[in-house]
Design a protein around this motif. Structure first.
Motif, PDB file in Angstrom:
ATOM      1  N   UNK A   1       0.942  -1.375  -0.002  1.00 22.44           N
ATOM      2  CA  UNK A   1      -0.057  -0.040  -0.305  1.00 22.44           C
ATOM      3  C   UNK A   1       0.965   1.450  -0.164  1.00 22.44           C
TER       4      UNK A   1
ATOM      5  N   UNK B   1       3.923   1.341  -0.954  1.00 18.35           N
ATOM      6  CA  UNK B   1       4.376   1.495  -2.260  1.00 18.35           C
ATOM      7  C   UNK B   1       3.579   2.277  -3.394  1.00 18.35           C
ATOM      8  N   UNK B   2       2.416   1.764  -3.389  1.00 22.27           N
ATOM      9  CA  UNK B   2       1.504   2.314  -4.444  1.00 22.27           C
ATOM     10  C   UNK B   2       1.241   3.972  -4.188  1.00 22.27           C
ATOM     11  N   UNK B   3       1.499   4.520  -2.994  1.00 24.46           N
ATOM     12  CA  UNK B   3       1.411   5.953  -2.859  1.00 24.46           C
ATOM     13  C   UNK B   3       2.822   6.406  -3.236  1.00 24.46           C
TER      14      UNK B   3
ATOM     15  N   UNK C   1       3.069   6.659  -6.819  1.00 24.82           N
ATOM     16  CA  UNK C   1       2.087   7.418  -7.658  1.00 24.82           C
ATOM     17  C   UNK C   1       2.665   8.418  -8.465  1.00 24.82           C
TER      18      UNK C   1
ATOM     19  N   UNK D   1       1.288   7.996 -12.173  1.00 25.24           N
ATOM     20  CA  UNK D   1       0.544   9.245 -12.791  1.00 25.24           C
ATOM     21  C   UNK D   1       1.149   9.774 -14.224  1.00 25.24           C
ATOM     22  N   UNK D   2       2.364   9.598 -14.115  1.00 23.91           N
ATOM     23  CA  UNK D   2       3.077  10.184 -15.528  1.00 23.91           C
ATOM     24  C   UNK D   2       2.867   9.023 -16.413  1.00 23.91           C
TER      25      UNK D   2
ATOM     26  N   UNK E   1       0.282   6.798 -16.526  1.00 24.14           N
ATOM     27  CA  UNK E   1      -1.137   6.953 -16.862  1.00 24.14           C
ATOM     28  C   UNK E   1      -1.184   8.004 -18.054  1.00 24.14           C
ATOM     29  N   UNK E   2      -0.597   9.121 -17.848  1.00 19.98           N
ATOM     30  CA  UNK E   2      -0.785  10.155 -18.782  1.00 19.98           C
ATOM     31  C   UNK E   2      -0.341   9.757 -20.233  1.00 19.98           C
TER      32      UNK E   2
ATOM     33  N   UNK F   1      -2.766   7.131 -21.579  1.00 18.85           N
ATOM     34  CA  UNK F   1      -4.105   7.882 -22.289  1.00 18.85           C
ATOM     35  C   UNK F   1      -3.638   8.792 -23.274  1.00 18.85           C
TER      36      UNK F   1
ATOM     37  N   UNK G   1       3.322  -4.175 -10.355  1.00 22.11           N
ATOM     38  CA  UNK G   1       2.026  -4.028  -9.500  1.00 22.11           C
ATOM     39  C   UNK G   1       1.793  -2.532  -9.630  1.00 22.11           C
ATOM     40  N   UNK G   2       2.642  -1.711  -9.670  1.00 18.89           N
ATOM     41  CA  UNK G   2       2.546  -0.116  -9.722  1.00 18.89           C
ATOM     42  C   UNK G   2       1.576   0.156 -11.083  1.00 18.89           C
TER      43      UNK G   2
ATOM     44  N   UNK H   1      -0.223  -2.032 -12.701  1.00 23.08           N
ATOM     45  CA  UNK H   1      -1.692  -2.652 -12.508  1.00 23.08           C
ATOM     46  C   UNK H   1      -2.325  -1.808 -11.852  1.00 23.08           C
ATOM     47  N   UNK H   2      -1.693  -0.975 -11.055  1.00 25.92           N
ATOM     48  CA  UNK H   2      -2.554  -0.011 -10.139  1.00 25.92           C
ATOM     49  C   UNK H   2      -3.061   1.388 -10.765  1.00 25.92           C
ATOM     50  N   UNK H   3      -1.920   1.894 -11.225  1.00 30.61           N
ATOM     51  CA  UNK H   3      -2.277   3.249 -11.580  1.00 30.61           C
ATOM     52  C   UNK H   3      -2.340   3.259 -13.451  1.00 30.61           C
TER      53      UNK H   3
END
Lengths: 177, 544
Positions: free
Chosen positions: B453, B455-457, B460, B464-465, B467-468, B471, B491-492, B494-496
């Protein structure tokens, strides 16, 4: 005057108050930083919060928003809240922080104009959004749990494969040369 | 009637103005916020100070009775030994330039994860004993005494720093908070506080040479198994030379590439590439690990674990060492190896590429070349036949792993290689790449599942980058050159940014590499169908 106009007249003010109320859920020394930079990569938490707040506000106001659009807008924000140091209730209740602000800035005017029912409909839309968000929150937590399992498996993936090969594991090795 | 709390009351987890100053606000040890402690027997086996059983969530950490003296003496010792540490303690003007640059701060929003404040945890202790004003004015100028809670606080935050050095990039004085974290970890080890996830690999490395503690025969068999896979895919079985004397090059990579998904595909890439080049090299079952978890423990431990590289190069008579895609291995090599283990054995010489004649002058002192440099040089001299269309199903981006990027300046070589082996490449936003790259959030021994958990934050900003670009450009693959990244980024992602997969650079090189005598390739190294299979082949190189 249409109902949505009551919301849009005070949009910026309400959004600012709401976003600040969300920032206030973080430690005091951090709140100031969140307010400063608007760069989506240098200050991602603020960016995610503003993105979610803006779309949620439009959806609550009664603009035509599909659930998928709302989901997409709050996706990063929910993912963030789901892994930050909050109880599930604390993670999700930030949406409800909008209600008292709306009741202060929007409800009186709508009540005066005889549009109280429309106002209550708007609050109900917020309730729906929270439920959509709750699904996403739960999914996020499940992904974290699943990732822990996957990671444990992956660490020894080759060892297991090797052990199956040399240790006479019961599986059939079809297609292996 | 019972009164239910309002949402405002539920969220009121802090008063408007905290009752206590930041130095008095202490961390809460709840599951998920800390890594499991090292086992007593592990610490004993490594002859670490004060091995003991303890639980981070318990009040009493079972420290030795004279823990304060031990820590004070150890701190004094480090201050004498490292002038840099003394400088870092004195020089900070608290300008705050580093404050919002740490991914742990951005993700957790915990003020003590601002690098300045994380360092201040130690600096406040320094001030009491080493500054005149601190001695006189004490708390008034932010000096404080050691106490039990302080030790816990140091532990909590020293293991919420991945030593990625992003903060030091922005510090006008060049303060390296990563080194401060490293020193704090060293100090904590003096009273027996260490992590299982770090100390277990250290023990394994000490006994068998690699993190998982795989014995030589098993190591060889696993590599043979991967070579079999290569044969299925390419049609040519790569050589797997082990512990052979008299080769020009010793190849060392992180063992994660041999044992863990998706690192194995990178390893298969090495085998295929070296076989195609007919490289005069050997692998080693002794130096079977490039990674160095000792560098997350203490300088001495890092030195001890790193020594096997030169020892093995000397024993096998290799002239230079080619290093695989590892992160902190390269930080150790580039920044510390000379001091730790230098000078190099007399049989070693400045690396020269046997195919292009390029002299790697940058490696004149360490005699170690990064595989991305080696590959970039080969491509630059047109020594590889590449078909990037085999990677056409991939829309790639490049994650600069913090150690090779900031620790050794490896920024352009991997990009050069990547652009030659894939047709679709997009950069992430400017302030998240190259020197300013965001860490995966789990380096420096924090890549353990119990803090998933966290690690996911902390990951982030990277997520976030990613994911940008996912998309915006449809990116579905993030390549990197670090084994810890290859373990922590899936995993990161997978999450973001679900849908994005992770790979090493050499996996993509080997996908695109047209080998002599290969059969018609239908699958990539992951045994997934290649793109354009239905279309006509431009050239038929079927069979032998």
């Amino acid at each position: 005057m249409q109902s949505t106009e009551f919301f849009f007249g005070v949009r910026d003010m309400v959004l600012e108050e709401w976003v600040n109320a969300i920032f206030n859920t973080y430690p005091f020394q951090t709140t100031g930083f969140l307010r400063t930079s608007k760069d989506p990569f240098a200050n991602p938490v603020a960016d995610m919060t503003r993105e979610a707040a803006s779309t949620v506000y439009e959806a609550v106001s009664g603009w035509d928003k599909k659930p998928s659009e709302v989901r997409q807008a709050i996706d990063r924000f929910i993912h963030l809240r789901a892994v930050q140091d909050f109880l599930p209730s604390q993670a999700m209740l930030v949406f409800y922080l909008l209600k008292p602000i709306l009741r202060k800035h929007v409800m009186p005017a709508m009540q005066k104009a005889g549009k109280l029912k429309d106002y209550l409909d708007a609050e109900s839309r917020l309730d729906t959004i929270v439920l959509l968000g709750f699904d996403m929150y739960t999914k996020s937590r499940e992904v974290v749990a699943q990732n822990r399992i996957n990671e444990i498996k992956n660490q020894h993936a080759q060892l297991v494969r090797w052990a199956q090969r040399v240790g006479g594991a019961p599986q059939l090795d079809e297609g292996q040369s | 009637m019972a009164k239910l709390p309002t949402p405002q009351e539920l969220v009121a987890n802090r008063p408007a103005f905290p009752a206590e100053a930041w130095l008095e606000t202490k961390p809460k040890f709840v599951p998920g916020s800390y890594c499991y402690p090292a086992k007593k027997e592990t610490m004993e086996a490594l002859h670490m100070p004060h091995p003991h059983e303890w639980d981070p969530a318990a009040d009493d950490w079972q420290l030795p009775e004279n823990w304060e003296k031990i820590l004070c003496d150890a701190f004094e010792d480090r201050l004498k030994k490292h002038r840099s540490l003394k400088l870092f303690m004195d020089i900070c003007v608290r300008c705050g330039a580093c404050a919002d640059k740490c991914q742990f701060f951005l993700g957790t929003n915990d003020p003590k994860n601002m690098p300045v404040l994380r360092a201040e945890l130690l600096r406040s202790l320094y001030r009491r004993d080493y500054s005149m004003l601190g001695k006189i004015l004490g708390k008034k100028i932010g000096a404080r005494s050691w106490d039990y809670q302080t030790v816990k606080e140091l532990f909590f935050y020293a293991y919420q720093c991945t030593e990625c050095r992003r903060c030091s990039l922005f510090c006008p004085y060049g303060i390296d908070t990563a080194e401060i974290t490293a020193i704090v970890r060293e100090l904590l080890h003096e009273v027996g506080l260490g992590l299982h996830w770090i100390m277990d690999p250290v023990k394994n490395c000490s006994y068998t040479g690699n993190h998982l503690g795989i014995k030589p025969h098993s190591y060889v068999e696993i590599v043979e198994m991967l070579a079999d896979d290569c044969e299925d895919i390419v049609g040519v079985r790569p050589k797997t030379p082990f512990n052979e004397r008299g080769h020009e090059i010793l190849f060392i990579c992180p063992s994660g590439d041999v044992f863990a998904d998706p690192g194995i595909y990178t390893f298969m890439g090495y085998l295929i590439l070296f076989n195609e080049l007919d490289l005069d090299y050997t692998l080693s079952t002794y130096a079977s690990e490039g990674g160095n978890f000792g560098s997350f423990v203490s300088f001495n431990m890092a030195k001890k674990l790193n020594a096997k590289m030169y020892e093995e190069a000397q024993r096998l008579g290799c002239k230079w060492i080619l290093g695989g895609e590892c992160g902190h291995m390269w930080r150790v090599i580039n920044q510390y190896m000379d001091t730790y283990n230098g000078p190099t054995p007399s049989n070693m010489t400045t690396p020269v590429s046997p195919y292009t004649g390029t002299v790697f002058k940058n490696a004149a002192s360490t005699k170690m070349v990064h595989i991305a440099e080696f590959e970039a040089d080969l491509i630059r001299h047109n020594k590889l036949k590449l078909d990037p269309s085999r990677n056409d199903d991939l829309i790639c981006t490049w994650h600069d792993s913090c150690n090779p990027a900031r620790g050794m300046g490896l920024l352009d070589e991997p990009r050069y290689v990547l652009k030659h082996v894939v047709n679709h490449f997009y950069e992430m936003p400017e302030n998240t790449i190259r020197e300013q790259t965001f860490c995966c959030g789990a380096g420096s021994g924090l890549n353990t599942e119990e803090i998933m958990e966290l690690r996911m934050r902390s990951g982030m900003p990277r997520g976030n980058a990613l994911r940008y670009v996912q998309q915006k450009y449809g990116v579905n693959r993030m390549a990197c050159c670090c084994a810890i990244d290859r373990a922590t980024l899936p995993p990161l992602a997978d999450y973001w940014a679900p849908g994005v997969t992770i790979s090493g650079l050499t996996e993509l090189v080997a996908n695109a590499l047209v080998c002599k005598g290969e059969h018609k390739r239908t699958v990539n190294l992951r045994q997934e169908d290649l793109p354009h299979l239905d279309e006509e082949e431009p050239e038929g190189n079927e069979g032998e």
